[in-house]
Structures are given as C-alpha cells and as structure tokens.
Motif scaffolding. Structure first.
Motif, PDB file in Angstrom:
ATOM      1  N   PRO A   2       0.797  -1.228   0.000  1.00 44.49           N
ATOM      2  CA  PRO A   2       0.000   0.000   0.000  1.00 44.49           C
ATOM      3  C   PRO A   2       0.831   1.280   0.000  1.00 44.49           C
ATOM      4  CG  PRO A   2      -0.958  -1.601   1.496  1.00 44.49           C
ATOM      5  CD  PRO A   2       0.341  -2.190   1.031  1.00 44.49           C
ATOM      6  N   VAL A   3       1.997   1.274   0.625  1.00 43.17           N
ATOM      7  CA  VAL A   3       2.821   2.484   0.666  1.00 43.17           C
ATOM      8  C   VAL A   3       3.259   2.902  -0.731  1.00 43.17           C
ATOM      9  CG1 VAL A   3       5.095   3.374   1.324  1.00 43.17           C
ATOM     10  CG2 VAL A   3       3.654   2.328   3.042  1.00 43.17           C
ATOM     11  N   ILE A   4       3.832   1.966  -1.500  1.00 35.57           N
ATOM     12  CA  ILE A   4       4.304   2.328  -2.837  1.00 35.57           C
ATOM     13  C   ILE A   4       3.123   2.576  -3.766  1.00 35.57           C
ATOM     14  CG2 ILE A   4       4.495   0.003  -3.793  1.00 35.57           C
ATOM     15  CD1 ILE A   4       6.972   2.925  -4.242  1.00 35.57           C
TER      16      ILE A   4
ATOM     17  N   LEU B 161      10.644   4.968 -10.290  1.00 35.32           N
ATOM     18  CA  LEU B 161      10.507   5.584  -8.972  1.00 35.32           C
ATOM     19  C   LEU B 161      10.278   4.513  -7.906  1.00 35.32           C
ATOM     20  CD1 LEU B 161      10.463   8.161  -7.321  1.00 35.32           C
ATOM     21  CD2 LEU B 161       8.005   8.345  -7.755  1.00 35.32           C
ATOM     22  N   GLY B 162       9.550   3.463  -8.247  1.00 34.22           N
ATOM     23  CA  GLY B 162       9.360   2.361  -7.311  1.00 34.22           C
ATOM     24  C   GLY B 162      10.676   1.711  -6.932  1.00 34.22           C
ATOM     25  N   GLU B 163      11.561   1.526  -7.915  1.00 32.33           N
ATOM     26  CA  GLU B 163      12.898   0.990  -7.631  1.00 32.33           C
ATOM     27  C   GLU B 163      13.666   1.922  -6.703  1.00 32.33           C
ATOM     28  OE1 GLU B 163      15.218   0.154 -11.033  1.00 32.33           O
ATOM     29  OE2 GLU B 163      14.086  -1.633 -11.616  1.00 32.33           O
TER      30      GLU B 163
ATOM     31  N   ARG C  82      19.091  -6.704  -5.442  1.00 31.83           N
ATOM     32  CA  ARG C  82      18.061  -6.997  -6.436  1.00 31.83           C
ATOM     33  C   ARG C  82      16.817  -6.187  -6.096  1.00 31.83           C
ATOM     34  NH1 ARG C  82      17.044 -11.634  -9.255  1.00 31.83           N
ATOM     35  NH2 ARG C  82      19.278 -11.536  -9.674  1.00 31.83           N
ATOM     36  N   LEU C  83      16.267  -5.483  -7.101  1.00 36.02           N
ATOM     37  CA  LEU C  83      15.070  -4.666  -6.928  1.00 36.02           C
ATOM     38  C   LEU C  83      14.005  -5.141  -7.902  1.00 36.02           C
ATOM     39  CD1 LEU C  83      16.781  -1.139  -6.873  1.00 36.02           C
ATOM     40  CD2 LEU C  83      16.045  -2.463  -4.879  1.00 36.02           C
ATOM     41  N   ALA C  84      12.739  -5.066  -7.494  1.00 37.76           N
ATOM     42  CA  ALA C  84      11.646  -5.494  -8.362  1.00 37.76           C
ATOM     43  C   ALA C  84      10.444  -4.590  -8.154  1.00 37.76           C
ATOM     44  CB  ALA C  84      11.258  -6.947  -8.071  1.00 37.76           C
ATOM     45  N   VAL C  85       9.761  -4.248  -9.249  1.00 37.96           N
ATOM     46  CA  VAL C  85       8.554  -3.417  -9.207  1.00 37.96           C
ATOM     47  C   VAL C  85       7.572  -3.950 -10.241  1.00 37.96           C
ATOM     48  CG1 VAL C  85       7.579  -1.100  -9.455  1.00 37.96           C
ATOM     49  CG2 VAL C  85       9.907  -1.380  -8.579  1.00 37.96           C
TER      50      VAL C  85
ATOM     51  N   TRP D 162      -5.724  -2.757 -10.351  1.00 36.12           N
ATOM     52  CA  TRP D 162      -4.282  -2.954 -10.422  1.00 36.12           C
ATOM     53  C   TRP D 162      -3.595  -2.143  -9.338  1.00 36.12           C
ATOM     54  CZ3 TRP D 162      -2.047  -6.642 -13.213  1.00 36.12           C
ATOM     55  CH2 TRP D 162      -2.773  -7.201 -14.278  1.00 36.12           C
ATOM     56  N   GLN D 163      -2.714  -2.798  -8.615  1.00 31.05           N
ATOM     57  CA  GLN D 163      -2.007  -2.137  -7.509  1.00 31.05           C
ATOM     58  C   GLN D 163      -0.500  -2.321  -7.667  1.00 31.05           C
ATOM     59  OE1 GLN D 163      -3.560  -3.246  -3.621  1.00 31.05           O
ATOM     60  NE2 GLN D 163      -5.573  -3.672  -4.481  1.00 31.05           N
ATOM     61  N   TRP D 164       0.226  -1.266  -7.350  1.00 28.81           N
ATOM     62  CA  TRP D 164       1.679  -1.310  -7.445  1.00 28.81           C
ATOM     63  C   TRP D 164       2.280  -2.029  -6.243  1.00 28.81           C
ATOM     64  CZ3 TRP D 164       4.484  -0.427 -11.575  1.00 28.81           C
ATOM     65  CH2 TRP D 164       3.982   0.401 -12.585  1.00 28.81           C
ATOM     66  N   ARG D 165       3.341  -2.795  -6.516  1.00 32.72           N
ATOM     67  CA  ARG D 165       4.101  -3.434  -5.464  1.00 32.72           C
ATOM     68  C   ARG D 165       5.594  -3.279  -5.787  1.00 32.72           C
ATOM     69  NH1 ARG D 165       1.534  -6.317  -2.008  1.00 32.72           N
ATOM     70  NH2 ARG D 165       3.404  -7.483  -1.432  1.00 32.72           N
ATOM     71  N   ALA D 166       6.412  -3.303  -4.747  1.00 33.05           N
ATOM     72  CA  ALA D 166       7.859  -3.215  -4.934  1.00 33.05           C
ATOM     73  C   ALA D 166       8.545  -4.042  -3.862  1.00 33.05           C
ATOM     74  CB  ALA D 166       8.334  -1.763  -4.876  1.00 33.05           C
ATOM     75  N   GLY D 167       9.728  -4.513  -4.177  1.00 32.12           N
ATOM     76  CA  GLY D 167      10.485  -5.295  -3.208  1.00 32.12           C
ATOM     77  C   GLY D 167      11.965  -5.214  -3.510  1.00 32.12           C
ATOM     78  N   GLY D 168      12.759  -5.642  -2.565  1.00 29.61           N
ATOM     79  CA  GLY D 168      14.201  -5.602  -2.766  1.00 29.61           C
ATOM     80  C   GLY D 168      14.930  -6.492  -1.786  1.00 29.61           C
ATOM     81  N   LEU D 169      16.098  -6.945  -2.192  1.00 26.02           N
ATOM     82  CA  LEU D 169      16.969  -7.760  -1.343  1.00 26.02           C
ATOM     83  C   LEU D 169      18.372  -7.173  -1.397  1.00 26.02           C
ATOM     84  CD1 LEU D 169      17.483 -10.405   0.324  1.00 26.02           C
ATOM     85  CD2 LEU D 169      18.075 -11.487  -1.865  1.00 26.02           C
TER      86      LEU D 169
END
Length: 323
Positions: free
Chosen positions: A39-41, A58-60, A179-182, A191-198
């Motif tokens: 929800p934040v992104i 921008l998500g990255e 590693r970044l993913a959006v 449709w909802q945006w999601r992002a993640g990273g390691l």
C-alpha cells in the motif's frame, strides 16, 4: 520443524507488506535486509498518476532508499534522514526519495512526458534509457546541527541498480548484492503497485585480514571469501515474483533462499508514507520571498496556491493571509 528452528529468533509477523526485515545467515555470517512494499508504494505512485515506466523507476528508487536508510544508525535525539536524488539528461530528469527514520518515506519524479512516450517498449526493456546520463546522490542527514554527508556516483544509462553497486563499492567498500523489483498486481478489483528488494552485504572479520590481492583495487576485501561467494550465489537465485508476492512472507522467502546456510530474521521495521509538508511550513516558505516575487505567484484573485511535489497536497493562501 527445521524451518521453525532456523527462524526461531524471528518475531511472528503481523503483516508481510510495507516493512524492512534485517537478517543474518548463520554459517557465513553475512548480513542483509529484505524490503516489501505494498500500500505504501501504491499510494505514492497513484498519487501522481505517473506513466507506467516512470512509476517503475521511482518504485525501484523507493525500494533502494528504504533498504539503505534502514541500515543507518542515528543519534536517538534526532530524526535522521537519507535522501536519494538523481539529476540526469534523460526523460526522467529528476528523482527524489526522502527516507526518515524509523520508516517514513516520500518520493516524486520529474519527467518529460513526450520523451517517455517516445521510448515506447524500450523504456521497459532498457529502464536505464529513462534516466540517461548524470549522477546519483545519496545524502545522509543525521539531524540537529550535525554535518551532512553526501556520496555521488555517475549514472551512465545503466539504471539505478548498477549505479547503486558503484556507490557500494566506492563509499561502503564492502561486497554487496542487490536486487530490486517493481510490478503491478491485480487485487481488490484493481491494479495495484508493489515493490520489493533484497540487499546482502559481507563485512569480513578484521582479524583475518585481506583475502584479496592488495594490488588489485578492483577486488574488495572479502569479495573472494568463500563465505561471501557461497551466500551471494544463493541470493542470486531470488526471482522478482518472490520479492513481490504478498502471500510469501519475508521469513519464508529468507528460508527459501538460505536454508542451506541457516538464517536468522530480526524484528521487522514498518514503513509508512508520510510527507513532511504542512500549511505552517509552506506559510514560512512564502514569508521568505520578497513582495515582487510574491506578486508573480499570485493568481487572478490575489491568492497563492502552492502544491507539494511529494504528496501533491495543495495549500491555498488568500490575499489577507500573505504578508
């Protein structure tokens, strides 16, 4: 049972979104962090209704900034901040992400819509084209009257991840995997945006000294250490969908990646979208301008409207409110 024992020190998660979870591999002693943004992104990107390619970049940037900002240790008397900013000649000429501890984040992008549209499919296949050439700056603000620190690395059309790796080598000088993913997921009827990273980093024990060729400046201390190389190989198996899947908790993701190493997850830090703007702050800003400058800002009825670039909130000041 094995998984429960491996992650025994991890707290039972209350949520799997909008958090940063630190961890440590047991056998190799490598530290890392995983970030999951839901929800934040989605709120940050939808607030501005950016074109899809701009939202992805921008998500990255938000995922990268939260990974870095969460690792900083500030004086508890102040609220420390990390500001990521790019300035380039590309279609996206400016990105700004502001992370304030413990987990408040805001962000915005400035871009040329015609140039973004002209890239077409290339914008998705080669996201570095959206940024072009310029520089990436990381500014650490400890708060109070303490001095800021800034690290700057070039952007050469390769994208944020590559520039971040350059930053880690030059500024932190420790072996790093990132590693970044959006992506957008369909949920709740939209449709909802999601992002993640390691992010995984290795600090070799000081007493063991250098394990690399001291004359080779391209090799970092510990970079050829077997403990690092084996852990990095495991980290490299992570896939984008695993970083984004809302049904896969960060704990289970870590176990998937590092089961052979053993992994200890630490309590997660929650993230929230929060802008630092306020009517009082904007009023004080207007008070810093001279009469002629204020006159140029006035609308037909004499009022002045200021829009916050981060949260898109509009502040309208009537004629009598402006000194």
């Amino acid at each position: 049972m094995a998984e429960r024992q491996t992650l025994a020190a991890a707290v039972e998660p209350r949520r799997s979104d909008d958090l940063i979870m630190p961890f440590r591999t047991n056998r190799s002693g490598v530290f890392g962090r995983v970030v999951r943004l839901g929800p934040v992104i989605d709120s940050i990107l939808n607030r501005h209704d950016y074109p899809e390619p701009v939202s992805r970049v921008l998500g990255e940037a938000v995922a990268l900034t939260t990974l870095l900002g969460s690792s900083l240790k500030f004086d508890s008397a102040f609220s420390g901040r990390l500001i990521l900013q790019t300035k380039t000649d590309g279609p996206i000429n400016l990105l700004v992400v502001d992370f304030e501890e413990p987990g408040r984040v805001r962000a915005y992008a400035s871009f040329n819509e015609d140039k973004v549209e002209a890239l077409g499919r290339s914008a998705r296949e080669e996201p570095g084209l959206l940024l072009g050439t310029g520089h990436l700056a990381m500014t650490i603000d400890p708060g109070g009257h303490l001095d800021r620190y800034q690290g700057i690395v070039p952007l050469d059309g390769s994208g944020l991840s590559e520039a971040a790796h350059t930053y880690f080598r030059q500024s932190e000088q420790i072996p790093t995997f990132l590693r970044l993913a959006v992506a957008r997921h369909f949920a709740g009827g939209r449709w909802q945006w999601r992002a993640g990273g390691l992010l995984v980093q290795y600090v070799p024990p000081v007493e063991e000294g250098a394990t690399s060729d001291d004359e080779n400046e391209e090799v970092l201390l510990g970079e050829d250490d077997e403990r690092w190389t084996s852990t990095r190989v495991l980290a490299e198996t992570v896939e984008d969908h695993e970083l984004l899947d809302p049904t896969l908790t960060p704990e289970r993701l870590l176990y998937r990646l590092f089961a052979d190493e053993g992994v200890r997850a630490f309590p997660a830090v929650g993230l929230e979208e929060r802008c630092r703007c306020s009517r009082d702050r904007v009023s004080k800003l207007l008070g810093s301008f001279g009469a002629e400058e204020l006159q140029d800002m006035r609308e037909a009825d004499g009022a002045i409207t200021v829009t916050c670039e981060f949260c898109n909130t509009k502040y309208r000041f009537e004629t009598e409110e402006i000194v």
